[in-house]
Design an enzyme around this catalytic site. Sequence first.
Site, mmCIF file in Angstrom:
data_model
loop_
_atom_site.group_PDB
_atom_site.id
_atom_site.type_symbol
_atom_site.label_atom_id
_atom_site.label_comp_id
_atom_site.label_asym_id
_atom_site.label_seq_id
_atom_site.Cartn_x
_atom_site.Cartn_y
_atom_site.Cartn_z
ATOM 1 N N CYS A 54 44.276 63.134 6.798
ATOM 2 C CA CYS A 54 43.026 62.370 6.936
ATOM 3 C C CYS A 54 42.102 62.843 8.060
ATOM 4 O O CYS A 54 40.958 63.215 7.799
ATOM 5 C CB CYS A 54 43.339 60.889 7.156
ATOM 6 S SG CYS A 54 44.123 60.150 5.732
ATOM 7 N N THR A 78 38.956 57.377 0.348
ATOM 8 C CA THR A 78 38.003 57.631 1.439
ATOM 9 C C THR A 78 36.865 58.491 0.889
ATOM 10 O O THR A 78 37.086 59.642 0.500
ATOM 11 C CB THR A 78 38.711 58.355 2.599
ATOM 12 O OG1 THR A 78 39.762 57.493 3.039
ATOM 13 C CG2 THR A 78 37.765 58.621 3.753
HETATM 14 C C1 UDX Z 1 45.264 58.194 9.959
HETATM 15 C C2 UDX Z 1 44.669 56.851 10.419
HETATM 16 O O1 UDX Z 1 45.397 56.366 11.557
HETATM 17 C C3 UDX Z 1 44.679 55.832 9.292
HETATM 18 O O2 UDX Z 1 44.037 54.632 9.712
HETATM 19 C C4 UDX Z 1 43.958 56.429 8.082
HETATM 20 O O3 UDX Z 1 44.010 55.536 6.987
HETATM 21 C C5 UDX Z 1 44.572 57.769 7.689
HETATM 22 O O4 UDX Z 1 44.562 58.657 8.823
HETATM 23 P P1 UDX Z 1 47.727 59.202 9.557
HETATM 24 O O5 UDX Z 1 47.029 60.475 9.195
HETATM 25 O O6 UDX Z 1 48.818 58.696 8.683
HETATM 26 O O7 UDX Z 1 46.653 57.986 9.657
HETATM 27 O O8 UDX Z 1 48.359 59.416 11.003
HETATM 28 P P2 UDX Z 1 48.157 58.849 12.483
HETATM 29 O O9 UDX Z 1 49.359 58.125 12.895
HETATM 30 O O10 UDX Z 1 46.868 58.154 12.624
HETATM 31 O O11 UDX Z 1 48.117 60.239 13.307
HETATM 32 C C6 UDX Z 1 47.140 61.217 13.045
HETATM 33 C C7 UDX Z 1 47.316 62.421 13.934
HETATM 34 O O12 UDX Z 1 46.944 62.130 15.274
HETATM 35 C C8 UDX Z 1 48.755 62.944 14.009
HETATM 36 O O13 UDX Z 1 48.711 64.352 13.924
HETATM 37 C C9 UDX Z 1 49.245 62.505 15.371
HETATM 38 O O14 UDX Z 1 50.210 63.382 15.908
HETATM 39 C C10 UDX Z 1 47.953 62.569 16.175
HETATM 40 N N1 UDX Z 1 47.938 61.662 17.338
HETATM 41 C C11 UDX Z 1 47.976 60.325 17.166
HETATM 42 C C12 UDX Z 1 47.861 62.190 18.631
HETATM 43 O O15 UDX Z 1 47.828 63.419 18.822
HETATM 44 N N2 UDX Z 1 47.801 61.335 19.703
HETATM 45 C C13 UDX Z 1 47.831 59.987 19.542
HETATM 46 O O16 UDX Z 1 47.776 59.269 20.574
HETATM 47 C C14 UDX Z 1 47.934 59.457 18.235
#
Ligand code: UDX
Length: 445
Positions: A260, A121
């Site tokens: 991320c 990224t």
């Molecule tokens: C994210 C992106 O989804 C992905 O496309 C990118 O390549 C990398 O960053 P990731 O960091 O693995 O992926 O986790 P993700 O499942 O997206 O969750 C990110 C954060 O958002 C977590 O802390 C999760 O708890 C929070 N979250 C997610 C919420 O608080 N509410 C939601 O509805 C969804």
Amino acid sequence: MKICVLGSGYVGLVTSAVFADMGNDVICVDIDEGRIEDLKSGKCPIFEPGLPELLNRNTHEERLEFTTSAAKAVTQSEIIFICVGTPPKDGGETDLSQVKAAAKEIANNLNGHKIIVNKSTVPVGTGDFVREIIEKFRNGNGSFDVVSNPEFLREGQAISDSLHPDRIVIGASSEESASRLLEIYRPWDCSVFVTDILSAEIIKYASNAFLATKISFINAVANLCEVSGANVSEVAKGVGADKRIGSGFFDAGLGYGGSCFPKDVDSLIHTANKIGPGFELLREVVEINENRISRFVDRIVERIGEGGEKPLAGRVIAILGLAFKPETDDMREAKSVPLCRMLVDYGAQLRAYDPIAIDNAKKILGEENIEYCRSAYDSAKGADAAVIATEWREFIQLDLDRIREALSGPVIFDGRNIYVPAQVAKAGIEYHCIGRAPTLPEGKG
Ligand code: UDX
């Protein structure tokens, strides 16, 4: 096709494993000798469901190799994926030193024609940056082209995300390079979007920033629900049913963390300020996210604390979940970190449990005022309250009667809304969650 992957982190390893599994010859490179030795001996350095099996199968079938020699890997490959880390610097700027080092390695070993693919990224303009570095340090007669192919995988479901993405984005400045990438992705059954490099780079950041905005938005709505008496789960359902909005990524909670979202939102703000228009909306997204923990802790203090500088002195609190989300042992930007620190600052003693992230948590949180426990039930023992910080599946299915018996004060503060309030009330536990009214134990309401 002969593929080289520079970097053996989440993106590098998953990319290597998946491309090898599609029948390509893949060499994965890292400068970390210990990591490469582990990988060669079949040890997967990260926790990711399904990844060890995929790595082992493809290594065994000789389509996947690991090395510390970038020279060997680059000279043998037609396509080189840059999958190195792009951590944040102070102030949000992305640190491109690993990308620069990778580009130099490529430049030093340029033979034949190489397609260099930025999968890390990286801020808009990094394609040109990589091109300039290679032009400057090139050694030999080879030619090259740079392409952008951002990765959208999520930790914990990285294999399935890589095999079944919503879309594949390819940013290229020539048709030949785009078609080489399209050839690699031929086995994929999803939409492939070919565009220019700059747009591809922004697509990645804009996607993550939009998702982060959606989370902060529903968290701001949850604050409103808490004050007005509405129920954020119902509101999210009703709003998300509009197809233009969508119900995914709309769960209120303690905010977003991980490797991320926080860094990518900061980086986009930094880029927008550096090149001109600014992005004030994202500043608010960050602020809402940062305020999640203090707001949640205030509610804990209000219910089980007292006045003074150490309002939680003498209180024992069980912390269920430490990883930034379920199905990972990753503690980067985990909301449990500011949560535990604030509770400890306020004088609480913590009994923490996570199914797999305890070792990583100890490195960040230490062991002062935090006892790490063997199970959720163990952590609840004698505690004045339990806090759900990560929505692990095993917490959803907990025997709440056993939790009530273990707790000395039967109160749950649920930062992830994993329970139906009536279910907790029935078990005789007082329940405080996000954006929904608190419930008292059955018979006490
Ligand atoms: C994210 C992106 O989804 C992905 O496309 C990118 O390549 C990398 O960053 P990731 O960091 O693995 O992926 O986790 P993700 O499942 O997206 O969750 C990110 C954060 O958002 C977590 O802390 C999760 O708890 C929070 N979250 C997610 C919420 O608080 N509410 C939601 O509805 C969804």
